[in-house]
Design an enzyme around this catalytic site. Structure first.
Site, PDB file in Angstrom:
ATOM      1  N   ARG A 130       0.838  -1.212   0.000  1.00  0.00           N
ATOM      2  CA  ARG A 130       0.000   0.000   0.000  1.00  0.00           C
ATOM      3  C   ARG A 130       0.871   1.259   0.000  1.00  0.00           C
ATOM      4  O   ARG A 130       0.513   2.271  -0.611  1.00  0.00           O
ATOM      5  CB  ARG A 130      -0.947  -0.011   1.211  1.00  0.00           C
ATOM      6  CG  ARG A 130      -2.033  -1.079   1.098  1.00  0.00           C
ATOM      7  CD  ARG A 130      -3.038  -0.984   2.207  1.00  0.00           C
ATOM      8  NE  ARG A 130      -3.799   0.250   2.128  1.00  0.00           N
ATOM      9  CZ  ARG A 130      -4.557   0.701   3.143  1.00  0.00           C
ATOM     10  NH1 ARG A 130      -4.612   0.021   4.268  1.00  0.00           N
ATOM     11  NH2 ARG A 130      -5.233   1.813   3.018  1.00  0.00           N
ATOM     12  N   VAL A 171      -5.136   6.708   5.394  1.00  0.00           N
ATOM     13  CA  VAL A 171      -3.764   6.569   5.904  1.00  0.00           C
ATOM     14  C   VAL A 171      -2.765   7.116   4.884  1.00  0.00           C
ATOM     15  O   VAL A 171      -1.569   7.164   5.151  1.00  0.00           O
ATOM     16  CB  VAL A 171      -3.464   5.084   6.252  1.00  0.00           C
ATOM     17  CG1 VAL A 171      -4.287   4.688   7.475  1.00  0.00           C
ATOM     18  CG2 VAL A 171      -3.707   4.143   5.096  1.00  0.00           C
ATOM     19  N   HIS A 203      -7.068   6.858  11.648  1.00  0.00           N
ATOM     20  CA  HIS A 203      -6.678   5.445  11.510  1.00  0.00           C
ATOM     21  C   HIS A 203      -5.193   5.274  11.264  1.00  0.00           C
ATOM     22  O   HIS A 203      -4.760   4.205  10.832  1.00  0.00           O
ATOM     23  CB  HIS A 203      -7.483   4.786  10.372  1.00  0.00           C
ATOM     24  CG  HIS A 203      -8.945   4.736  10.664  1.00  0.00           C
ATOM     25  ND1 HIS A 203      -9.901   4.515   9.696  1.00  0.00           N
ATOM     26  CD2 HIS A 203      -9.638   4.905  11.823  1.00  0.00           C
ATOM     27  CE1 HIS A 203     -11.106   4.532  10.238  1.00  0.00           C
ATOM     28  NE2 HIS A 203     -10.969   4.781  11.544  1.00  0.00           N
ATOM     29  N   GLY A 213     -16.659  11.139   0.745  1.00  0.00           N
ATOM     30  CA  GLY A 213     -16.124   9.857   0.270  1.00  0.00           C
ATOM     31  C   GLY A 213     -15.961   8.790   1.321  1.00  0.00           C
ATOM     32  O   GLY A 213     -14.881   8.203   1.457  1.00  0.00           O
TER      33      GLY A 213
HETATM   34  N1  APR Z   1     -15.364  10.750  -4.874  1.00  0.00           N
HETATM   35  C1  APR Z   1     -15.977  10.684  -3.666  1.00  0.00           C
HETATM   36  N2  APR Z   1     -16.368   9.523  -3.072  1.00  0.00           N
HETATM   37  C2  APR Z   1     -16.142   8.395  -3.776  1.00  0.00           C
HETATM   38  C3  APR Z   1     -15.516   8.370  -5.048  1.00  0.00           C
HETATM   39  C4  APR Z   1     -15.118   9.615  -5.594  1.00  0.00           C
HETATM   40  N3  APR Z   1     -14.516   9.691  -6.797  1.00  0.00           N
HETATM   41  N4  APR Z   1     -15.432   7.064  -5.458  1.00  0.00           N
HETATM   42  C5  APR Z   1     -15.990   6.310  -4.470  1.00  0.00           C
HETATM   43  N5  APR Z   1     -16.426   7.106  -3.469  1.00  0.00           N
HETATM   44  C6  APR Z   1     -17.086   6.746  -2.210  1.00  0.00           C
HETATM   45  C7  APR Z   1     -17.902   5.472  -2.254  1.00  0.00           C
HETATM   46  O1  APR Z   1     -19.205   5.746  -2.748  1.00  0.00           O
HETATM   47  C8  APR Z   1     -17.922   5.100  -0.777  1.00  0.00           C
HETATM   48  O2  APR Z   1     -18.990   5.736  -0.091  1.00  0.00           O
HETATM   49  O3  APR Z   1     -16.073   6.517  -1.254  1.00  0.00           O
HETATM   50  C9  APR Z   1     -16.609   5.665  -0.251  1.00  0.00           C
HETATM   51  C10 APR Z   1     -15.580   4.595   0.044  1.00  0.00           C
HETATM   52  O4  APR Z   1     -16.073   3.853   1.125  1.00  0.00           O
HETATM   53  P1  APR Z   1     -15.124   2.773   1.803  1.00  0.00           P
HETATM   54  O5  APR Z   1     -14.405   2.009   0.745  1.00  0.00           O
HETATM   55  O6  APR Z   1     -15.929   2.060   2.837  1.00  0.00           O
HETATM   56  O7  APR Z   1     -14.009   3.687   2.512  1.00  0.00           O
HETATM   57  P2  APR Z   1     -14.111   4.358   3.932  1.00  0.00           P
HETATM   58  O8  APR Z   1     -15.522   4.756   4.257  1.00  0.00           O
HETATM   59  O9  APR Z   1     -13.071   5.417   3.987  1.00  0.00           O
HETATM   60  O10 APR Z   1     -13.670   3.151   4.919  1.00  0.00           O
HETATM   61  C11 APR Z   1     -13.571   3.481   6.288  1.00  0.00           C
HETATM   62  O11 APR Z   1     -12.707   1.276   6.715  1.00  0.00           O
HETATM   63  O12 APR Z   1     -11.346  -0.416   6.060  1.00  0.00           O
HETATM   64  C12 APR Z   1     -11.464   0.613   6.947  1.00  0.00           C
HETATM   65  O13 APR Z   1      -9.775   1.816   7.993  1.00  0.00           O
HETATM   66  C13 APR Z   1     -10.371   1.615   6.756  1.00  0.00           C
HETATM   67  O14 APR Z   1     -10.480   4.001   6.877  1.00  0.00           O
HETATM   68  C14 APR Z   1     -11.113   2.861   6.309  1.00  0.00           C
HETATM   69  C15 APR Z   1     -12.482   2.648   6.896  1.00  0.00           C
END
Ligand code: APR
Length: 229
Positions: free
Chosen positions: A59, A91, A107, A174
């Site tokens: 990563r 991160v 995180h 996001g």
């Molecule tokens: N712009 C904005 N948002 C976006 C885009 C974009 N171009 N592409 C995708 N997304 C959104 C998706 O719709 C989703 O709601 O980003 C979000 C990603 O969600 P996750 O993959 O769940 O990421 P996140 O919410 O940050 O995860 C939280 O989970 O695995 C743990 O520690 C890790 O910090 C992470 C935590």
């Protein structure tokens, strides 16, 4: 001179998606390719530290090939007009690279290693020296990724809550709002505080949140237009 308004951002993986960093739960997401309990949990690290070190080395390598996008830059630009704080679940350090000066990582950070035997001891990793293994020794200490694994406490949550409670404007970008306690930050805004949520595929949020169902880069332009009105 009136005090500048305090705008607090809470960002997730989506803010870095347009920089080419895969999110976790979208299609092709990181958790579709790796078992999160093996590579990002406390138990997984105890069970197989070498696997976890190599996961984070990969990563770091991926992140070092990316750059901030227009959303990170727009957030940094706002520091001209607002007192801007970024609370991120990410991160990566793309907010800092874009110029944001007040960033809080809930995180942890990829480019940081932490002493196995002393949580208060961390070392910055550099682009030409970022790989760690269970055998790595820094200043006489074995190290681990400076990441909050699933199953571990989130020490920065209380300071983050204090920031959100002082926000004049709160912006979520996001995130699926599926991981706690980060997802709960929304509950700590003062009543009447405007809340915006920028996400092309938004999760359910309480009534009263202004949802901007756009990617972070275009969503930030839409938000800036709204703030100017
Ligand atoms: N712009 C904005 N948002 C976006 C885009 C974009 N171009 N592409 C995708 N997304 C959104 C998706 O719709 C989703 O709601 O980003 C979000 C990603 O969600 P996750 O993959 O769940 O990421 P996140 O919410 O940050 O995860 C939280 O989970 O695995 C743990 O520690 C890790 O910090 C992470 C935590």
């Amino acid at each position: 001179m009136t005090a500048r308004k305090k705008i607090v951002f809470s960002t997730g993986a989506g803010v870095s998606a347009e920089s080419g960093i895969t999110t976790f739960r979208d299609a092709e997401g990181l958790w579709e390719k790796h078992n999160v309990m093996d590579v990002a949990s406390h138990e997984g690290f105890l069970r197989n530290p070498a696997l976890v070190h190599s996961f984070y080395n990969a990563r770091r390598r991926d992140m070092l090939a990316t750059a901030p996008n227009d959303a990170h830059r727009a957030i940094a630009e706002l520091e001209k007009d607002y007192d801007v704080y970024v609370i991120t679940q990410n991160v990566d350090e793309l907010h800092e690279m874009a110029g944001s000066s007040q960033v809080m990582h809930l995180h942890g950070k990829l480019m940081s290693a932490r002493a196995l035997d002393d949580d208060s001891l961390t070392w910055k990793l550099t682009p030409d020296n970022y790989e760690t293994t269970p055998e790595t020794i820094i200043d006489g200490h074995h190290v681990r990724p400076d990441i909050v694994f699933f199953g571990e406490a989130v020490p920065m949550f209380e300071p983050a809550v204090e920031l959100v409670a002082q926000a004049d404007i709160f912006v979520i970008i996001g995130t699926t709002l599926s991981v706690y306690p980060a997802a709960a930050l929304l509950r700590y805004v003062k009543p009447g505080t405007p809340v915006y949520y920028i996400d092309p595929n938004p999760a359910q949020v309480p009534h009263g949140v202004t949802v901007i169902a756009q990617p972070a880069t275009t969503g930030m332009r839409t938000l800036m237009d709204m703030l100017r009105k």
